[in-house]
Design a protein around this motif. Sequence first.
Motif, PDB file in Angstrom:
ATOM      1  N   GLN A  57       0.827  -1.210   0.000  1.00 39.08           N
ATOM      2  CA  GLN A  57       0.000   0.000   0.000  1.00 39.08           C
ATOM      3  C   GLN A  57       0.864   1.265   0.000  1.00 39.08           C
ATOM      4  N   SER A  58       2.077   1.136  -0.496  1.00 36.41           N
ATOM      5  CA  SER A  58       3.024   2.243  -0.422  1.00 36.41           C
ATOM      6  C   SER A  58       3.951   2.225  -1.633  1.00 36.41           C
ATOM      7  N   PHE A  59       5.236   2.000  -1.390  1.00 39.17           N
ATOM      8  CA  PHE A  59       6.286   2.133  -2.396  1.00 39.17           C
ATOM      9  C   PHE A  59       6.132   1.155  -3.567  1.00 39.17           C
ATOM     10  N   ASN A  60       6.079  -0.134  -3.256  1.00 38.38           N
ATOM     11  CA  ASN A  60       5.974  -1.140  -4.312  1.00 38.38           C
ATOM     12  C   ASN A  60       4.666  -1.022  -5.087  1.00 38.38           C
ATOM     13  N   GLY A 246       1.578  -1.262  10.308  1.00 41.46           N
ATOM     14  CA  GLY A 246       1.483  -1.453  11.746  1.00 41.46           C
ATOM     15  C   GLY A 246       1.462  -0.133  12.487  1.00 41.46           C
ATOM     16  N   VAL A 247       2.233   0.831  11.989  1.00 41.52           N
ATOM     17  CA  VAL A 247       2.230   2.174  12.585  1.00 41.52           C
ATOM     18  C   VAL A 247       0.841   2.784  12.458  1.00 41.52           C
ATOM     19  N   ILE A 248       0.274   2.690  11.279  1.00 44.09           N
ATOM     20  CA  ILE A 248      -1.047   3.271  11.033  1.00 44.09           C
ATOM     21  C   ILE A 248      -2.103   2.626  11.926  1.00 44.09           C
ATOM     22  N   GLU A 249      -2.047   1.316  12.048  1.00 48.80           N
ATOM     23  CA  GLU A 249      -3.020   0.612  12.878  1.00 48.80           C
ATOM     24  C   GLU A 249      -2.921   1.036  14.341  1.00 48.80           C
ATOM     25  N   ALA A 250      -1.693   1.148  14.841  1.00 51.09           N
ATOM     26  CA  ALA A 250      -1.499   1.531  16.246  1.00 51.09           C
ATOM     27  C   ALA A 250      -1.993   2.947  16.515  1.00 51.09           C
ATOM     28  N   VAL A 251      -1.721   3.851  15.589  1.00 53.71           N
ATOM     29  CA  VAL A 251      -2.146   5.243  15.748  1.00 53.71           C
ATOM     30  C   VAL A 251      -3.662   5.347  15.708  1.00 53.71           C
ATOM     31  N   ASP A 262       4.943   7.722   0.526  1.00 59.30           N
ATOM     32  CA  ASP A 262       5.090   7.229  -0.842  1.00 59.30           C
ATOM     33  C   ASP A 262       3.799   7.331  -1.650  1.00 59.30           C
ATOM     34  N   SER A 263       2.775   6.577  -1.282  1.00 55.43           N
ATOM     35  CA  SER A 263       1.462   6.687  -1.919  1.00 55.43           C
ATOM     36  C   SER A 263       0.534   7.505  -1.017  1.00 55.43           C
ATOM     37  N   ASP A 264      -0.581   7.964  -1.580  1.00 50.96           N
ATOM     38  CA  ASP A 264      -1.598   8.629  -0.766  1.00 50.96           C
ATOM     39  C   ASP A 264      -2.327   7.537   0.007  1.00 50.96           C
ATOM     40  N   GLN A 265      -1.900   7.297   1.236  1.00 46.87           N
ATOM     41  CA  GLN A 265      -2.406   6.149   1.972  1.00 46.87           C
ATOM     42  C   GLN A 265      -3.838   6.326   2.456  1.00 46.87           C
ATOM     43  N   TYR A 266      -4.351   7.534   2.448  1.00 47.67           N
ATOM     44  CA  TYR A 266      -5.754   7.762   2.764  1.00 47.67           C
ATOM     45  C   TYR A 266      -6.647   7.055   1.744  1.00 47.67           C
ATOM     46  N   LYS A 267      -6.152   6.911   0.516  1.00 50.80           N
ATOM     47  CA  LYS A 267      -6.948   6.329  -0.565  1.00 50.80           C
ATOM     48  C   LYS A 267      -6.782   4.822  -0.715  1.00 50.80           C
ATOM     49  N   GLN A 268      -5.892   4.224   0.061  1.00 49.10           N
ATOM     50  CA  GLN A 268      -5.631   2.795  -0.086  1.00 49.10           C
ATOM     51  C   GLN A 268      -6.768   1.975   0.530  1.00 49.10           C
ATOM     52  N   LYS A 269      -7.375   1.103  -0.279  1.00 54.95           N
ATOM     53  CA  LYS A 269      -8.545   0.352   0.178  1.00 54.95           C
ATOM     54  C   LYS A 269      -8.239  -0.543   1.374  1.00 54.95           C
ATOM     55  N   THR A 270      -7.055  -1.140   1.388  1.00 58.74           N
ATOM     56  CA  THR A 270      -6.695  -2.024   2.501  1.00 58.74           C
ATOM     57  C   THR A 270      -6.617  -1.268   3.821  1.00 58.74           C
ATOM     58  N   LEU A 271      -6.367   0.037   3.743  1.00 56.86           N
ATOM     59  CA  LEU A 271      -6.239   0.865   4.946  1.00 56.86           C
ATOM     60  C   LEU A 271      -7.512   1.658   5.229  1.00 56.86           C
ATOM     61  N   SER A 277      -7.689   8.448  10.504  1.00 62.84           N
ATOM     62  CA  SER A 277      -6.520   8.836  11.288  1.00 62.84           C
ATOM     63  C   SER A 277      -5.326   9.226  10.412  1.00 62.84           C
ATOM     64  N   ILE A 278      -5.459   9.044   9.091  1.00 64.61           N
ATOM     65  CA  ILE A 278      -4.364   9.385   8.180  1.00 64.61           C
ATOM     66  C   ILE A 278      -4.513  10.845   7.782  1.00 64.61           C
ATOM     67  N   LEU A 279      -3.795  11.705   8.477  1.00 66.55           N
ATOM     68  CA  LEU A 279      -3.912  13.143   8.283  1.00 66.55           C
ATOM     69  C   LEU A 279      -3.558  13.538   6.856  1.00 66.55           C
ATOM     70  N   THR A 280      -2.457  13.020   6.367  1.00 66.01           N
ATOM     71  CA  THR A 280      -1.960  13.314   5.024  1.00 66.01           C
ATOM     72  C   THR A 280      -0.903  12.269   4.695  1.00 66.01           C
ATOM     73  N   SER A 281      -0.310  12.347   3.521  1.00 64.60           N
ATOM     74  CA  SER A 281       0.780  11.447   3.140  1.00 64.60           C
ATOM     75  C   SER A 281       1.825  12.224   2.361  1.00 64.60           C
ATOM     76  N   MET A 282       3.084  11.893   2.598  1.00 64.28           N
ATOM     77  CA  MET A 282       4.165  12.437   1.779  1.00 64.28           C
ATOM     78  C   MET A 282       4.263  11.545   0.553  1.00 64.28           C
ATOM     79  N   THR A 283       3.915  12.081  -0.589  1.00 65.29           N
ATOM     80  CA  THR A 283       3.839  11.262  -1.788  1.00 65.29           C
ATOM     81  C   THR A 283       5.099  11.379  -2.647  1.00 65.29           C
TER      82      THR A 283
END
Length: 353
Positions: A57-60, A246-251, A262-271, A277-283
């Motif tokens: 859900q990120s780099f790869n 794991g960081v995202i889940e704990a937060v 890496d990716s806009d993790q707010y938009k990732q379906k798995t997350l 809780s995902i304020l923003t992402s450094m893309t």
Amino acid sequence: MRRVSKLVAAVGTAAALALSATACGSTSTESSSSSSESSGKGKGIALAYDVGGRGDQSFNDAAYAGFEKARKDFGIGGEDVEPSDGESDADKVQRLTDLARQGYNPVIGVGFAYAPAIKEAAEKFPKTTFGLIDDETVKGDNIANLVFSEEQGSYLAGVAAAKATKSKVVGFVGGVEVPLIKKFEAGFVQGVKDTDPSVEVKTQYLTQPPDMGGFSKPDLGKEAARGQLDADADVLYHAAGLAGQGVIEAVAAKDKWVIGVDSDQYKQKTLDKYKDSILTSMTKDVSGAVYNLVKSVHEGEPKTGVVRFDLKSDGVGLSDSNPAFAKMTEIQDAVKKAREGIVNGDIKVDTTP
């Protein structure tokens, strides 16, 4: 290494035939298109994944998005290959060699770990273009070094974190303490301190090289995040690949803020269940980097040398997909001002802490 077969089960049988057992990795996608071969452009694109593989859900996954778009737009075939657990540089060389021998062009190594292997394979196949993401130390006439100014995007993440924190404590979780991830840390810390010097920044790395498990183990990310949250951090920024989940889940469990990477993790379906809780992402426009390299090869003018993606070119940035973040005008104004300062040269962002 975790195999992401659940995402690609539909093509598993065909893919298994595409790569020899000596490739030391498993295959996700197989080129079934004959149009690319008849066009004289080779079999299409080959993508060799970094630690964590597809599904991070990120780099790869960002690289895969560019891979898929290129296949669709140019009508070419493609093959993407997973890494193996504990593999050596020799394993990577064999994988890249097999892909180039089969006629794939370009062949792209996703991540700095492929640097030695790209150098060796590129010398064997001078007519094949090799893409190397996140490394510019290895040079060659047929190598395109696709690199990013991660420190610039991370600076913006630091500005946002400093403005969003209520406890005056924020955290950074890095996957593995290598120079690349230190760039994320450096930019983030500088952005925080330039915005509010009174904010404390807690930093933790999950593993030390040569152990690259910090990019692939969500449990390590969760444990590190819990420690920082217990120490009053209320905004965490991660650069940890799959472990960042794991960081995202704990937060999210503590109803605090996390900044993705890496990716806009707010938009990732798995997350999706954590997205509030995902304020923003450094893309990082890894997708665009992959796509543009394929485009250059397809058009007969392959890119080579260092190709840098920075804030000015929108190669890195800060997402505003979360409606809550989009409405935080004070943060938005601060981020905009910082972005302008970096682009026009008024702000020089450090690449080391």
